[in-house]
Design a protein around this motif. Structure first.
Motif, PDB file in Angstrom:
ATOM      1  N   VAL A  56      -6.070  11.803 -10.115  1.00  0.00           N
ATOM      2  CA  VAL A  56      -4.885  10.810  -9.231  1.00  0.00           C
ATOM      3  C   VAL A  56      -5.375  11.042  -7.848  1.00  0.00           C
ATOM      4  N   THR A  57      -5.682   9.940  -7.170  1.00  0.00           N
ATOM      5  CA  THR A  57      -5.999  10.393  -5.736  1.00  0.00           C
ATOM      6  C   THR A  57      -4.687   9.689  -4.714  1.00  0.00           C
ATOM      7  N   LEU A  58      -4.508  10.570  -3.985  1.00  0.00           N
ATOM      8  CA  LEU A  58      -3.367  10.214  -3.073  1.00  0.00           C
ATOM      9  C   LEU A  58      -4.128   9.965  -1.823  1.00  0.00           C
ATOM     10  N   VAL A  59      -4.022   8.594  -1.226  1.00  0.00           N
ATOM     11  CA  VAL A  59      -4.284   8.242   0.081  1.00  0.00           C
ATOM     12  C   VAL A  59      -3.528   8.496   0.982  1.00  0.00           C
ATOM     13  N   GLU A  60      -2.539   8.336   0.719  1.00  0.00           N
ATOM     14  CA  GLU A  60      -1.021   8.481   1.838  1.00  0.00           C
ATOM     15  C   GLU A  60       0.113   8.718   1.058  1.00  0.00           C
ATOM     16  N   VAL A  61       0.927   9.730   1.428  1.00  0.00           N
ATOM     17  CA  VAL A  61       2.349  10.102   1.039  1.00  0.00           C
ATOM     18  C   VAL A  61       3.035  10.412   2.029  1.00  0.00           C
ATOM     19  N   THR A  62       3.892   9.687   2.730  1.00  0.00           N
ATOM     20  CA  THR A  62       4.700   9.813   3.867  1.00  0.00           C
ATOM     21  C   THR A  62       6.295   9.983   3.253  1.00  0.00           C
ATOM     22  N   ASP A  63       6.974  10.005   4.472  1.00  0.00           N
ATOM     23  CA  ASP A  63       8.653  10.159   3.992  1.00  0.00           C
ATOM     24  C   ASP A  63       8.996   9.072   3.287  1.00  0.00           C
ATOM     25  N   ASP A  64       8.136   7.569   3.584  1.00  0.00           N
ATOM     26  CA  ASP A  64       9.063   6.390   2.784  1.00  0.00           C
ATOM     27  C   ASP A  64       7.870   5.457   2.109  1.00  0.00           C
ATOM     28  N   PHE A  65       6.421   6.085   1.910  1.00  0.00           N
ATOM     29  CA  PHE A  65       6.012   5.455   1.254  1.00  0.00           C
ATOM     30  C   PHE A  65       4.485   6.155   0.645  1.00  0.00           C
ATOM     31  N   ALA A  66       4.049   5.574  -0.261  1.00  0.00           N
ATOM     32  CA  ALA A  66       2.856   6.498  -0.936  1.00  0.00           C
ATOM     33  C   ALA A  66       1.889   5.367  -1.662  1.00  0.00           C
ATOM     34  N   ALA A  67       0.625   5.660  -1.326  1.00  0.00           N
ATOM     35  CA  ALA A  67      -0.556   4.725  -1.909  1.00  0.00           C
ATOM     36  C   ALA A  67      -1.682   5.901  -2.382  1.00  0.00           C
ATOM     37  N   GLY A  68      -2.455   5.186  -3.606  1.00  0.00           N
ATOM     38  CA  GLY A  68      -3.450   5.729  -3.919  1.00  0.00           C
ATOM     39  C   GLY A  68      -3.820   4.987  -5.524  1.00  0.00           C
ATOM     40  N   HIS A  69      -4.404   6.028  -6.366  1.00  0.00           N
ATOM     41  CA  HIS A  69      -4.571   5.370  -7.602  1.00  0.00           C
ATOM     42  C   HIS A  69      -4.979   6.578  -8.558  1.00  0.00           C
ATOM     43  N   TYR A  70      -4.808   6.264  -9.888  1.00  0.00           N
ATOM     44  CA  TYR A  70      -5.367   7.129 -10.919  1.00  0.00           C
ATOM     45  C   TYR A  70      -6.156   6.581 -11.874  1.00  0.00           C
ATOM     46  N   VAL A  71      -7.116   7.710 -12.647  1.00  0.00           N
ATOM     47  CA  VAL A  71      -8.200   6.977 -13.591  1.00  0.00           C
ATOM     48  C   VAL A  71      -7.759   7.876 -14.738  1.00  0.00           C
ATOM     49  N   TYR A  72      -7.930   6.854 -15.965  1.00  0.00           N
ATOM     50  CA  TYR A  72      -7.819   7.846 -17.408  1.00  0.00           C
ATOM     51  C   TYR A  72      -9.237   7.713 -17.709  1.00  0.00           C
ATOM     52  N   HIS A  73      -9.826   8.660 -18.297  1.00  0.00           N
ATOM     53  CA  HIS A  73     -10.963   8.958 -19.001  1.00  0.00           C
ATOM     54  C   HIS A  73     -10.993   8.969 -20.312  1.00  0.00           C
ATOM     55  N   PHE A  74     -11.187   8.088 -21.148  1.00  0.00           N
ATOM     56  CA  PHE A  74     -11.205   8.061 -22.710  1.00  0.00           C
ATOM     57  C   PHE A  74     -12.587   8.782 -23.167  1.00  0.00           C
ATOM     58  N   ALA A  75     -12.441   9.111 -24.392  1.00  0.00           N
ATOM     59  CA  ALA A  75     -13.471   9.817 -25.249  1.00  0.00           C
ATOM     60  C   ALA A  75     -14.703   8.897 -25.611  1.00  0.00           C
TER      61      ALA A  75
END
Length: 162
Positions: free
Chosen positions: A109-128
């Motif tokens: 999970v990559t968190l680009v921004e987490v403030t008092d009222d906002f969060a942005a980023g992405h997560y990646v699942y890697h499968f077998a």
């Protein structure tokens, strides 16, 4: 795949957990797979360290399969707990992963921004089998979401990319 984020249910929550001003921080991420792969719901609940913020991001946290059907974050990271969510036509939303793909062997999970009222980023699942699923998010707190459609929050068409 193009699964839009559910702007009604996805949000950043900061809940006061004691009188010392410590706030539990949760990212509630829900996507609308529109029946793709037999899914009606998909997402993740993510708990961050108390009072978490990210302003000089991005910060990436790696997730590993714990062998018991769950992804767990690195032990000394910004992410305290990770819980995958899935719903099908035959079962309501619950913890877990799609039956077809199973539990990812790893993720991040990559968190680009987490403030008092906002969060942005992405997560990646890697499968077998070598495939990946990337899910982006751009979510406000419930209080800030009141202005979501009237210009307070810039709408970003967050989606899942395969």
């Amino acid at each position: 795949m193009n699964w839009p984020i559910d702007t009604e249910y996805s949000r950043l929550e900061r809940q006061l957990s004691d009188r010392l001003g410590i706030r539990t921080v949760r990212l509630l991420l829900y996507y609308a797979p529109n029946g793709s792969a037999g899914l009606t719901d998909f997402g993740a609940n993510v708990r961050l360290v108390d009072n978490a913020t990210v302003s000089n991001g991005p910060v990436t946290v790696f997730l590993d399969d714990n062998g018991r059907g769950r992804l767990v974050p690195e032990s000394t990271s910004l992410v305290v707990d990770w819980e995958g969510l899935v719903g099908t036509r035959h079962a309501s939303v619950g913890t877990g992963y799609p039956e077809a793909s199973g539990v990812p062997m790893a993720g991040s999970v990559t968190l680009v921004e987490v403030t008092d009222d906002f969060a942005a980023g992405h997560y990646v699942y890697h499968f077998a089998d070598g495939s990946e699923l990337t899910c982006t998010f751009n979510i406000p707190t419930p209080e800030r979401a009141d202005g979501w459609w009237d210009g307070d929050v810039e709408y970003d068409d967050d989606d899942d990319d395969d």
